[in-house]
Scaffold this active site. Structure first.
Site, PDB file in Angstrom:
ATOM      1  N   CYS A 234      -3.881  -0.794   8.674  1.00 15.22           N
ATOM      2  CA  CYS A 234      -2.476  -0.963   8.298  1.00 15.22           C
ATOM      3  C   CYS A 234      -2.176  -2.337   7.714  1.00 15.22           C
ATOM      4  O   CYS A 234      -2.256  -3.346   8.400  1.00 15.22           O
ATOM      5  CB  CYS A 234      -1.608  -0.762   9.525  1.00 15.22           C
ATOM      6  SG  CYS A 234       0.077  -1.291   9.331  1.00 15.22           S
TER       7      CYS A 234
ATOM      8  N   GLU B  16       0.812  -1.207   0.000  1.00  8.41           N
ATOM      9  CA  GLU B  16       0.000   0.000   0.000  1.00  8.41           C
ATOM     10  C   GLU B  16       0.851   1.265   0.000  1.00  8.41           C
ATOM     11  O   GLU B  16       1.919   1.293   0.603  1.00  8.41           O
ATOM     12  CB  GLU B  16      -0.856   0.042   1.273  1.00  8.41           C
ATOM     13  CG  GLU B  16      -1.852  -1.071   1.355  1.00  8.41           C
ATOM     14  CD  GLU B  16      -2.407  -1.231   2.764  1.00  8.41           C
ATOM     15  OE1 GLU B  16      -3.474  -1.816   2.892  1.00  8.41           O
ATOM     16  OE2 GLU B  16      -1.762  -0.767   3.714  1.00  8.41           O
TER      17      GLU B  16
ATOM     18  N   LEU C  93       7.879   2.034  19.632  1.00  9.06           N
ATOM     19  CA  LEU C  93       8.241   1.607  20.987  1.00  9.06           C
ATOM     20  C   LEU C  93       7.196   0.636  21.555  1.00  9.06           C
ATOM     21  O   LEU C  93       7.503  -0.498  21.903  1.00  9.06           O
ATOM     22  CB  LEU C  93       8.381   2.867  21.857  1.00  9.06           C
ATOM     23  CG  LEU C  93       9.136   2.722  23.160  1.00  9.06           C
ATOM     24  CD1 LEU C  93      10.520   2.141  22.956  1.00  9.06           C
ATOM     25  CD2 LEU C  93       9.242   4.099  23.853  1.00  9.06           C
TER      26      LEU C  93
ATOM     27  N   CYS D  23       2.940   7.998   2.516  1.00  5.84           N
ATOM     28  CA  CYS D  23       3.381   6.883   3.360  1.00  5.84           C
ATOM     29  C   CYS D  23       3.705   5.711   2.436  1.00  5.84           C
ATOM     30  O   CYS D  23       2.838   5.231   1.706  1.00  5.84           O
ATOM     31  CB  CYS D  23       2.250   6.529   4.323  1.00  5.84           C
ATOM     32  SG  CYS D  23       2.626   5.091   5.326  1.00  5.84           S
TER      33      CYS D  23
ATOM     34  N   CYS E  18       6.244  -8.777   6.390  1.00  6.58           N
ATOM     35  CA  CYS E  18       7.302  -8.361   7.318  1.00  6.58           C
ATOM     36  C   CYS E  18       7.642  -9.506   8.250  1.00  6.58           C
ATOM     37  O   CYS E  18       6.763 -10.200   8.737  1.00  6.58           O
ATOM     38  CB  CYS E  18       6.838  -7.157   8.134  1.00  6.58           C
ATOM     39  SG  CYS E  18       8.107  -6.552   9.270  1.00  6.58           S
TER      40      CYS E  18
ATOM     41  N   CYS F 196       5.129  -8.263  14.661  1.00  6.60           N
ATOM     42  CA  CYS F 196       4.598  -7.624  15.867  1.00  6.60           C
ATOM     43  C   CYS F 196       3.170  -8.118  16.116  1.00  6.60           C
ATOM     44  O   CYS F 196       2.419  -8.357  15.169  1.00  6.60           O
ATOM     45  CB  CYS F 196       4.606  -6.108  15.719  1.00  6.60           C
ATOM     46  SG  CYS F 196       6.269  -5.452  15.487  1.00  6.60           S
TER      47      CYS F 196
ATOM     48  N   GLY G 277       6.175  -3.290   6.012  1.00  9.25           N
ATOM     49  CA  GLY G 277       7.554  -3.745   6.033  1.00  9.25           C
ATOM     50  C   GLY G 277       8.454  -2.992   6.995  1.00  9.25           C
ATOM     51  O   GLY G 277       8.119  -1.911   7.474  1.00  9.25           O
TER      52      GLY G 277
ATOM     53  N   CYS H 194       0.146  -6.176  14.472  1.00 10.44           N
ATOM     54  CA  CYS H 194       0.292  -5.679  13.097  1.00 10.44           C
ATOM     55  C   CYS H 194      -0.134  -6.723  12.075  1.00 10.44           C
ATOM     56  O   CYS H 194       0.387  -7.845  12.057  1.00 10.44           O
ATOM     57  CB  CYS H 194       1.742  -5.268  12.848  1.00 10.44           C
ATOM     58  SG  CYS H 194       2.048  -4.754  11.150  1.00 10.44           S
TER      59      CYS H 194
HETATM   60  N1  SAH Z   1       8.098  -1.613  10.326  1.00  8.99           N
HETATM   61  C1  SAH Z   1       8.174  -0.251  10.699  1.00  8.99           C
HETATM   62  C2  SAH Z   1       7.357   0.678   9.820  1.00  8.99           C
HETATM   63  C3  SAH Z   1       6.029   0.213   9.351  1.00  8.99           C
HETATM   64  S1  SAH Z   1       4.767   0.061  10.555  1.00  8.99           S
HETATM   65  C4  SAH Z   1       7.801  -0.076  12.155  1.00  8.99           C
HETATM   66  O1  SAH Z   1       7.309  -1.015  12.759  1.00  8.99           O
HETATM   67  O2  SAH Z   1       8.040   1.011  12.673  1.00  8.99           O
HETATM   68  C5  SAH Z   1       4.334   1.758  10.871  1.00  8.99           C
HETATM   69  C6  SAH Z   1       3.688   1.994  12.238  1.00  8.99           C
HETATM   70  O3  SAH Z   1       2.357   1.437  12.300  1.00  8.99           O
HETATM   71  C7  SAH Z   1       4.470   1.349  13.381  1.00  8.99           C
HETATM   72  O4  SAH Z   1       4.626   2.231  14.464  1.00  8.99           O
HETATM   73  C8  SAH Z   1       3.575   0.199  13.722  1.00  8.99           C
HETATM   74  O5  SAH Z   1       3.827  -0.243  15.018  1.00  8.99           O
HETATM   75  C9  SAH Z   1       2.196   0.760  13.526  1.00  8.99           C
HETATM   76  N2  SAH Z   1       1.138  -0.260  13.428  1.00  8.99           N
HETATM   77  C10 SAH Z   1       1.220  -1.478  12.881  1.00  8.99           C
HETATM   78  N3  SAH Z   1       0.046  -2.132  12.991  1.00  8.99           N
HETATM   79  C11 SAH Z   1      -0.810  -1.290  13.614  1.00  8.99           C
HETATM   80  C12 SAH Z   1      -2.173  -1.383  14.010  1.00  8.99           C
HETATM   81  N4  SAH Z   1      -2.898  -2.468  13.769  1.00  8.99           N
HETATM   82  N5  SAH Z   1      -2.715  -0.318  14.630  1.00  8.99           N
HETATM   83  C13 SAH Z   1      -1.993   0.794  14.867  1.00  8.99           C
HETATM   84  N6  SAH Z   1      -0.707   0.938  14.507  1.00  8.99           N
HETATM   85  C14 SAH Z   1      -0.109  -0.088  13.892  1.00  8.99           C
HETATM   86 FE1  SF4 Z   2       6.812  -5.272  10.679  1.00 12.25          FE
HETATM   87 FE2  SF4 Z   2       6.445  -2.755  11.543  1.00 12.25          FE
HETATM   88 FE3  SF4 Z   2       4.371  -4.474  11.333  1.00 12.25          FE
HETATM   89 FE4  SF4 Z   2       6.198  -4.836  13.250  1.00 12.25          FE
HETATM   90  S1  SF4 Z   2       4.811  -3.070  13.041  1.00 12.25           S
HETATM   91  S2  SF4 Z   2       5.346  -6.441  11.901  1.00 12.25           S
HETATM   92  S3  SF4 Z   2       8.052  -4.189  12.194  1.00 12.25           S
HETATM   93  S4  SF4 Z   2       5.590  -3.682   9.663  1.00 12.25           S
END
Ligand code: SAH
Ligand code: SF4
Length: 385
Positions: free
Chosen positions: A346, A93, A227, A106, A113, A117, A172, A120
């Site tokens: 996301c 995206e 964080l 963005c 990825c 997390c 990613g 995510c």
């Molecule tokens: N991989 C990198 C950048 C992409 S994610 C990272 O983790 O920083 C971009 C942001 O979206 C990150 O802060 C991530 O933690 C947040 N994010 C991912 N899934 C989310 C969700 N379901 N709700 C809110 N924020 C989310």
């Molecule tokens: Fe990957 Fe960022 Fe999603 Fe964590 S939050 S799984 S590092 S894209």
């Protein structure tokens, strides 16, 4: 059969070397680069100040090709979201967020990825592959010139720039696709390409410590760190990478980075998860954790998706949490979200279609999803910096 070189894959130095191989002087590379990245040209014949002989040579050896757009939707407030085909049934995206004084794009750096997390949906689909330079910078190339076309703004340096800021916050982990990411960053900053200042380009990472140090030397853009937790036990469960690079090391890396960063703070992103990481006690623990790191906090209300088993903290909890941080002297913003009623969060859309069906079926499903959810946007609406 010779394969064509995609010129979107080349950074300024590589383009000079490429022109050298064709027997051309370095200034030709600059001209070519301006045609590509400032005029959005993909047709060599349009490059009128290049000699016909060079144009003919380029036509047989090179191309300018951004990845294909699978779908393109604009919400009522102007937020525009593209689903980009990166081959083999994978899609990523790209989201444009217009605001009064700026336009933020963005972009994604990987299909899927590996960090996985807990909150995510991109992580839930697993790692598919790294994007190439052309696929990363191609998102900016495609978006800038498509936005101009839509508004009838002329290409070239005189036309009003639509994208003033870039955030690597799509799908990613950029620091796990390091070389292509840095090459794309260099093109974003180059005066003969997009000419963005380092302050207006933000890389977001889940905390790949050695690569944070490397980035500070190679291309120190603004840094955002995901964080999401105030202690190691909690973060180990939310961001598995924490087991490899725990908080003490991460905080030290942030401090080191700031010596080279274009801004004098790091942005900490913190996803607000109901009953998991959102108590006043967590906020107080955060204050102690970051006491030596100049920073701002960006609280992101969790965007739920079915398999996560998590829910978003309610608004009053988010407010109270922010207040504890602000009382501790830390600038804190809350990211606004919209489209809560739908699943287009996301990485959600591309994630949903990342099942085991055949490529063609997946593509069809993607198109259907965009049709269904296209007018709604889940995650990023306002990126505060
Ligand atoms: N991989 C990198 C950048 C992409 S994610 C990272 O983790 O920083 C971009 C942001 O979206 C990150 O802060 C991530 O933690 C947040 N994010 C991912 N899934 C989310 C969700 N379901 N709700 C809110 N924020 C989310
Ligand atoms: Fe990957 Fe960022 Fe999603 Fe964590 S939050 S799984 S590092 S894209």
């Amino acid at each position: 059969m010779t394969t064509l070189t995609n010129l979107l894959d080349l950074d300024p130095a590589q383009l000079i070397a490429y022109c050298g191989e064709l027997g051309e002087k370095p200034f030709r590379a600059k001209q070519l680069q301006r045609w590509i990245h400032q005029f959005g040209a993909s047709d060599f014949d349009a490059m009128t100040d290049l000699a016909k002989s060079l144009r003919d040579k380029l036509k047989t050896r090179a191309m300018i090709a951004a990845p294909a757009v699978i779908s393109d939707h604009t919400s009522s407030d102007g937020t525009r979201k593209w689903l980009i085909d990166v081959g083999q049934g994978n899609a990523v995206e790209t989201v444009f967020i217009p605001e009064e004084n700026r336009g933020t794009l963005c972009i994604s750096t990987q299909a899927g990825c590996a960090v996985n997390c807990r909150f995510c949906s991109t992580g839930k689909q697993g790692f598919n592959r790294n994007l190439s330079v052309g696929e990363i910078i191609g998102q900016l190339w495609m978006a800038e010139f498509e936005l101009r076309r839509t508004k009838g703004i002329e290409p070239g340096p005189k036309g009003e720039r639509q994208i003033t800021n870039v955030v690597m916050m799509g799908m990613g982990e950029p620091l796990l696709n390091y070389e292509p990411t840095v090459t794309a960053l260099k093109l974003m900053l180059d005066d003969n390409a997009y000419g963005l200042s380092r302050r207006r380009v933000t890389l977001s990472t889940s905390g790949v410590v050695p690569m944070i140090d490397k980035l500070s030397q190679d291309c120190a853009v603004a840094l955002a760190v995901s964080l999401h937790a105030s202690n190691d036990a909690l973060r180990d469960g939310l961001v598995p990478l924490n087991k490899k690079y725990p908080l003490k090391e991460l905080m030290a890396a942030c401090k080191r980075y700031l010596e080279f960063a274009p801004r004098d703070f790091v942005t900490f992103e913190y996803c607000m998860l109901d009953g998991v990481n959102d108590t006043d006690q967590h906020a107080r623990e955060l204050l102690a954790l970051v006491q030596n790191v100049p920073c701002k906090f960006n609280l992101i209300p969790f965007n739920p998706f079915p398999e996560s088993g998590l829910t978003r903290s309610n608004n009053s909890r988010i407010k109270a949490f922010a207040q504890v941080l602000m009382d501790g002297g830390i600038v804190t913003t809350v990211r606004k979200t919209r489209g809560d009623d739908i699943d287009a969060a996301c990485g959600q859309l591309a994630g949903e279609v990342q099942d085991r069906t055949r490529v063609q079926d997946r593509m069809k499903k993607m198109a259907e999803y965009q049709e269904k959810f296209g007018k709604n946007f889940g995650r990023i609406v306002e990126i505060s910096s």
